[in-house]
Design an enzyme around this catalytic site. Structure first.
Site, mmCIF file in Angstrom:
data_model
loop_
_atom_site.group_PDB
_atom_site.id
_atom_site.type_symbol
_atom_site.label_atom_id
_atom_site.label_comp_id
_atom_site.label_asym_id
_atom_site.label_seq_id
_atom_site.Cartn_x
_atom_site.Cartn_y
_atom_site.Cartn_z
ATOM 1 N N LYS A 116 0.826 -1.222 0.000
ATOM 2 C CA LYS A 116 0.000 0.000 0.000
ATOM 3 C C LYS A 116 0.854 1.263 0.000
ATOM 4 O O LYS A 116 0.476 2.260 -0.594
ATOM 5 C CB LYS A 116 -0.937 0.007 1.214
ATOM 6 C CG LYS A 116 -1.952 -1.101 1.131
ATOM 7 C CD LYS A 116 -3.297 -0.724 1.672
ATOM 8 C CE LYS A 116 -4.289 -1.740 1.147
ATOM 9 N NZ LYS A 116 -5.623 -1.555 1.525
ATOM 10 N N LYS A 198 -4.923 -9.226 -6.810
ATOM 11 C CA LYS A 198 -6.199 -9.565 -6.166
ATOM 12 C C LYS A 198 -7.250 -8.519 -6.531
ATOM 13 O O LYS A 198 -6.908 -7.348 -6.791
ATOM 14 C CB LYS A 198 -6.038 -9.693 -4.651
ATOM 15 C CG LYS A 198 -6.038 -8.413 -3.889
ATOM 16 C CD LYS A 198 -6.385 -8.597 -2.399
ATOM 17 C CE LYS A 198 -6.575 -7.206 -1.796
ATOM 18 N NZ LYS A 198 -7.477 -7.098 -0.713
ATOM 19 N N LYS A 201 -10.724 -2.960 -4.008
ATOM 20 C CA LYS A 201 -11.533 -1.763 -4.239
ATOM 21 C C LYS A 201 -10.672 -0.521 -4.337
ATOM 22 O O LYS A 201 -11.105 0.509 -4.830
ATOM 23 C CB LYS A 201 -12.570 -1.612 -3.132
ATOM 24 C CG LYS A 201 -11.969 -1.499 -1.745
ATOM 25 C CD LYS A 201 -13.029 -1.579 -0.675
ATOM 26 C CE LYS A 201 -12.331 -1.940 0.616
ATOM 27 N NZ LYS A 201 -13.116 -2.170 1.732
HETATM 28 P P1 ATP Z 1 -8.493 -2.958 -0.296
HETATM 29 O O1 ATP Z 1 -8.678 -3.876 -1.443
HETATM 30 O O2 ATP Z 1 -8.980 -1.591 -0.522
HETATM 31 O O3 ATP Z 1 -7.163 -3.041 0.324
HETATM 32 P P2 ATP Z 1 -9.850 -4.893 1.149
HETATM 33 O O4 ATP Z 1 -11.001 -5.229 0.272
HETATM 34 O O5 ATP Z 1 -8.695 -5.810 1.245
HETATM 35 O O6 ATP Z 1 -9.431 -3.431 0.808
HETATM 36 P P3 ATP Z 1 -11.619 -4.912 3.399
HETATM 37 O O7 ATP Z 1 -12.773 -4.368 2.676
HETATM 38 O O8 ATP Z 1 -11.518 -4.449 4.782
HETATM 39 O O9 ATP Z 1 -10.277 -4.608 2.646
HETATM 40 O O10 ATP Z 1 -11.653 -6.479 3.345
HETATM 41 C C1 ATP Z 1 -12.725 -7.171 3.864
HETATM 42 C C2 ATP Z 1 -12.518 -8.644 3.739
HETATM 43 O O11 ATP Z 1 -12.525 -9.033 2.364
HETATM 44 C C3 ATP Z 1 -11.183 -9.130 4.305
HETATM 45 O O12 ATP Z 1 -11.412 -10.318 5.039
HETATM 46 C C4 ATP Z 1 -10.349 -9.401 3.091
HETATM 47 O O13 ATP Z 1 -9.387 -10.413 3.317
HETATM 48 C C5 ATP Z 1 -11.401 -9.880 2.107
HETATM 49 N N1 ATP Z 1 -10.975 -9.677 0.736
HETATM 50 C C6 ATP Z 1 -10.564 -8.510 0.183
HETATM 51 N N2 ATP Z 1 -10.244 -8.675 -1.102
HETATM 52 C C7 ATP Z 1 -10.458 -9.992 -1.387
HETATM 53 C C8 ATP Z 1 -10.306 -10.785 -2.563
HETATM 54 N N3 ATP Z 1 -9.885 -10.266 -3.694
HETATM 55 N N4 ATP Z 1 -10.618 -12.104 -2.486
HETATM 56 C C9 ATP Z 1 -11.057 -12.644 -1.330
HETATM 57 N N5 ATP Z 1 -11.224 -11.952 -0.191
HETATM 58 C C10 ATP Z 1 -10.925 -10.640 -0.208
#
Ligand code: ATP
Ligand code: LTN
Length: 333
Positions: A116, A198, A201
């Site tokens: 990040k 991955k 968002k």
């Molecule tokens: P960012 O992508 O902005 O870093 P994030 O989506 O990782 O944010 P959160 O929204 O807090 O952050 O994540 C919520 C949950 O979704 C966490 O348990 C994270 O591990 C899961 N998650 C996030 N992205 C993925 C993905 N691509 N596949 C599976 N699980 C995910």
């Protein structure tokens, strides 16, 4: 939450952007299933969101939206605690104590920070660097047994275990050591435009992810434009066909059909037909999801958060009191 004798689950999502299919498949849908066997606590971790710049009005709106996502996914507020992190001030209080247990070398290992912060390490907030200590606090306050997350959060849960063990050893047995729970398939949904990254968002163009708020038509376009691999047979092979493996995983999880059965039904058919059908599955899922999501009013959500706070706070207070006593603070009162 009454003491049911069941084990405790804790997890959370940051209100920092649009939730996407990766969040749903890797986290939320898994949480729903766990409600039967565990006492569950699901948090909207707003103090995590402010580790990067947020517009105050957006943050407030997104916090309510995340709760609606929890509800639309099937989290039942009668059975599980849903609350906002900043409502229970013990989270930041314990984070400070854990900051004094964590070492620079622990946090320096965190790959998410490196990803990040990128080239910009000197200019990002201290909070972004220190974020895993706050996450450890979230988990440890509730004497959590298990933490269901996507694959990207495993390292943070491991750090949580390290900090809990170190604290218990240095002072006294205060914290339970939590386990990480990740699903076999779907723990890492990849970006539609780049199967090496991955689905995320932040830090990605909209073509890479399907937001849960996308219209079914927008989602259909994204699926049809998703990159595929060379060849044309629909086979799950993560090494040779990572893009297709990702699409098969999404199909399988949303349609509740084993990947093997999908491979069998697409034998002799090409990618185009497969993608067309997957787009149909995603469209149907989103249409149903939006119907549920739109049922919830802000007023209902605020009431759920209020009730969640009332249930979470006593649990958090019990642990922080123990932790403070262990380190020699508040012993005489
Ligand atoms: P960012 O992508 O902005 O870093 P994030 O989506 O990782 O944010 P959160 O929204 O807090 O952050 O994540 C919520 C949950 O979704 C966490 O348990 C994270 O591990 C899961 N998650 C996030 N992205 C993925 C993905 N691509 N596949 C599976 N699980 C995910
Ligand atoms: N760091 C997580 C969100 C998060 C979390 C938690 C997950 C904060 N506190 C406690 C599980 C348990 C993320 O970025 N997805």
């Amino acid at each position: 939450m009454v003491n049911t004798g069941k084990k405790t689950i804790f997890s959370g999502v940051k209100p920092s952007g649009d939730l996407h299919l990766g969040n749903y498949l890797g986290a939320l849908s898994q949480w729903v299933e766990l409600q039967d066997q565990y006492d569950c606590i699901f948090c909207v971790v707003d103090y995590h969101a402010i580790t990067v710049k947020q517009d105050p009005a957006d943050l407030n709106r997104r916090t309510l939206e995340i709760v609606k996502h929890y509800l639309a996914s099937g989290i039942n507020p009668e059975r599980s605690i849903i609350f906002q992190q900043s409502d229970v001030t013990e989270h930041t209080e314990l984070a400070w104590i854990l900051n004094c247990v964590a070492r620079m070398s622990d946090l320096n290992k965190m790959t998410q920070f490196k990803d990040k912060a990128g080239e910009n390490q000197e200019n990002v907030s201290v909070g972004l660097f220190d974020y895993p200590a706050l996450m450890a606090s979230d988990i440890l306050l509730y004497q959590t047994d298990a933490v269901p997350v996507g694959d990207d959060q495993v390292q943070h849960v491991e750090l949580t275990r390290t900090l809990a063990r170190r604290f218990n050893q240095q002072f006294s047995e205060v914290f339970k050591i939590p386990e990480v729970v990740i699903r076999k398939e779907g723990a890492r949904i990849m970006a539609l435009d780049d199967p090496a990254k991955k689905m995320s968002k932040s830090g990605q163009g909209a073509a890479g992810y399907i937001a849960l708020a996308d219209t079914p038509e927008e989602a259909e376009k994204k699926i049809m434009r998703a990159v595929t691999d060379s060849g044309d047979s629909v086979i799950y092979d993560k090494e040779q066909k990572p893009a297709l493996a990702n699409l098969l995983t999404i199909y399988s999880l949303l349609d509740h059909t084993p990947i093997k059965d999908l491979e069998a039904s697409y034998r002799g058919k090409g990618y185009a037909e497969f993608k067309h059908d997957l787009a149909g599955v995603v469209k149907k899922f989103l249409a149903g999801y939006h119907l549920k999501f739109n049922c919830f009013r802000d007023e209902d959500v605020k009431e759920i958060l209020k009730q969640g706070m009332a249930k979470a706070q006593p649990l958090a207070r019990e642990t922080i009191a123990k932790a403070k006593r262990a380190i020699g603070i508040n012993i005489n009162r």
